[in-house]
Motif scaffolding. Sequence first.
Motif, PDB file in Angstrom:
ATOM      1  N   ASP A  86       1.001  -1.318  -0.067  1.00  0.00           N
ATOM      2  CA  ASP A  86       0.250   0.205   0.074  1.00  0.00           C
ATOM      3  C   ASP A  86       0.639   1.129  -0.070  1.00  0.00           C
ATOM      4  OD1 ASP A  86      -2.354   1.813   0.935  1.00  0.00           O
ATOM      5  OD2 ASP A  86      -3.660   0.745   1.555  1.00  0.00           O
ATOM      6  N   ASP A  87       0.857   2.078   1.649  1.00  0.00           N
ATOM      7  CA  ASP A  87       1.781   3.141   0.997  1.00  0.00           C
ATOM      8  C   ASP A  87       2.918   2.975   1.846  1.00  0.00           C
ATOM      9  OD1 ASP A  87      -0.660   4.270  -0.710  1.00  0.00           O
ATOM     10  OD2 ASP A  87      -1.585   5.674   1.343  1.00  0.00           O
ATOM     11  N   ASN A 119       3.625   0.026  -3.364  1.00  0.00           N
ATOM     12  CA  ASN A 119       2.569  -0.096  -4.302  1.00  0.00           C
ATOM     13  C   ASN A 119       1.639   0.903  -4.915  1.00  0.00           C
ATOM     14  OD1 ASN A 119       1.084  -2.243  -6.110  1.00  0.00           O
ATOM     15  ND2 ASN A 119      -0.577  -1.536  -4.834  1.00  0.00           N
ATOM     16  N   ASP A 120       1.486   1.961  -3.625  1.00  0.00           N
ATOM     17  CA  ASP A 120       1.425   2.914  -4.306  1.00  0.00           C
ATOM     18  C   ASP A 120       2.000   4.729  -3.732  1.00  0.00           C
ATOM     19  OD1 ASP A 120      -1.147   4.641  -4.484  1.00  0.00           O
ATOM     20  OD2 ASP A 120      -1.819   4.267  -2.685  1.00  0.00           O
ATOM     21  N   GLY A 121       1.566   5.031  -2.591  1.00  0.00           N
ATOM     22  CA  GLY A 121       2.183   6.753  -2.731  1.00  0.00           C
ATOM     23  C   GLY A 121       3.486   6.035  -1.348  1.00  0.00           C
ATOM     24  N   ASP A 136       1.894   9.582   1.388  1.00  0.00           N
ATOM     25  CA  ASP A 136       0.416  10.735   1.515  1.00  0.00           C
ATOM     26  C   ASP A 136      -0.405  10.901   3.084  1.00  0.00           C
ATOM     27  OD1 ASP A 136       0.898   9.686  -0.944  1.00  0.00           O
ATOM     28  OD2 ASP A 136      -1.024   8.434  -0.755  1.00  0.00           O
ATOM     29  N   HIS A 176      -6.626  13.917  -0.478  1.00  0.00           N
ATOM     30  CA  HIS A 176      -6.802  12.305  -1.921  1.00  0.00           C
ATOM     31  C   HIS A 176      -8.150  12.663  -2.650  1.00  0.00           C
ATOM     32  CE1 HIS A 176     -10.422  11.872   1.344  1.00  0.00           C
ATOM     33  NE2 HIS A 176     -10.681  11.232   0.948  1.00  0.00           N
ATOM     34  N   LYS A 223       4.078   6.869  -7.844  1.00  0.00           N
ATOM     35  CA  LYS A 223       3.395   8.408  -7.071  1.00  0.00           C
ATOM     36  C   LYS A 223       3.651   8.790  -5.616  1.00  0.00           C
ATOM     37  CE  LYS A 223       0.129   5.449  -7.592  1.00  0.00           C
ATOM     38  NZ  LYS A 223      -1.254   4.757  -8.013  1.00  0.00           N
ATOM     39  N   ASN A 262       0.861   6.166   5.491  1.00  0.00           N
ATOM     40  CA  ASN A 262      -0.266   7.187   5.477  1.00  0.00           C
ATOM     41  C   ASN A 262      -0.569   7.743   6.504  1.00  0.00           C
ATOM     42  OD1 ASN A 262      -2.483   7.556   4.158  1.00  0.00           O
ATOM     43  ND2 ASN A 262      -3.640   6.013   6.065  1.00  0.00           N
TER      44      ASN A 262
END
Length: 317
Positions: free
Chosen positions: A131-132, A153-155, A158, A184, A178, A135
């Motif tokens: 994920d992040d 995988n994501d930020g 974030d 968001h 990213k 977060n």
Amino acid sequence: MRRTSARFALATVVALGGVTAANAAEPSDAQAPATLAVGTPTGFGAGTTGGAGGGVVTVSDADAFIDAADSDGPLQIQVNGTIQLDDMARVSSDKTIIGVGTSGRINGSGLNIREADNVIVQNLTFSNSDDDGINVEYSTNVWLDHNDFTNPNDGALDIKRASTNITVSWNHTYDSDKNMLLGHSDSNAGEDSGRLNVTYHHNWFDGVNQRNPRVRFGDPVHVYNNYYNDIGSYGVASTEDAGVLVEANYFENTDDPFHLGEGSSDDGSIVARNNHFVNSGSGQAGGSVGSIPYGYSPDPAASVKSIVTAGAGVGNI
């Protein structure tokens, strides 16, 4: 000016704390140092003290880490070795989480700082999150400092959902698409307007692609003294009534250092001043930005590359 801080003998602190993962639920408050965090935050997160005054635990496995991070009350958590996470681990209020030497690593998933106040995360490598890396949501007074972020995988990091009063400093991010999102959704003005005040300073955005940061609603957001090299898509984007001061950064091999709007999001505002460009575009600025409510002394932009590459990331506190 680079934040000065005494280099910290973490091995000594481990001995002082006298607590390992095996008995992490029972920190020794009597022997705990006042704070494990090195230095002090500047910018919007300046009031953050983390778990200062709380007990000290040293963790080396996921179960002990998860229990400590989400425990009640102030606590200072030393991460010794790799913590392998299967899911995002929640971090509650009044916590300091700091890596021992250069060994502290969070792998496989990341940290969820949610509905928390007063959190410090320092000197950790975040790798391969599903994920992040980190977060942050519905949280205030957060300092994220001297960490490495790679291959999320994501930020990488974030910040969203009404979070505010946060400083992101001296981090090194690489192998990330990213990278850092602030706000968001275009439809979340009701929660985010008047919040999302974040300072990003002395970070090394190293070959990452976009969102360095991408900003919605926050005004002012302060992006200063960061080093951008080999940025694939863009550096900073200001959207949806955001106001971003982009100041005294060093942009190298970055065709699009900063611009207004992004995707389907409406334009925000950018004020750009005293930036340094090497083989890079000149950026797009416009509109007005709220005044920065704290004192600071930025390094000269031309010196930022050498300062940041020497001082950012794990092992440089």
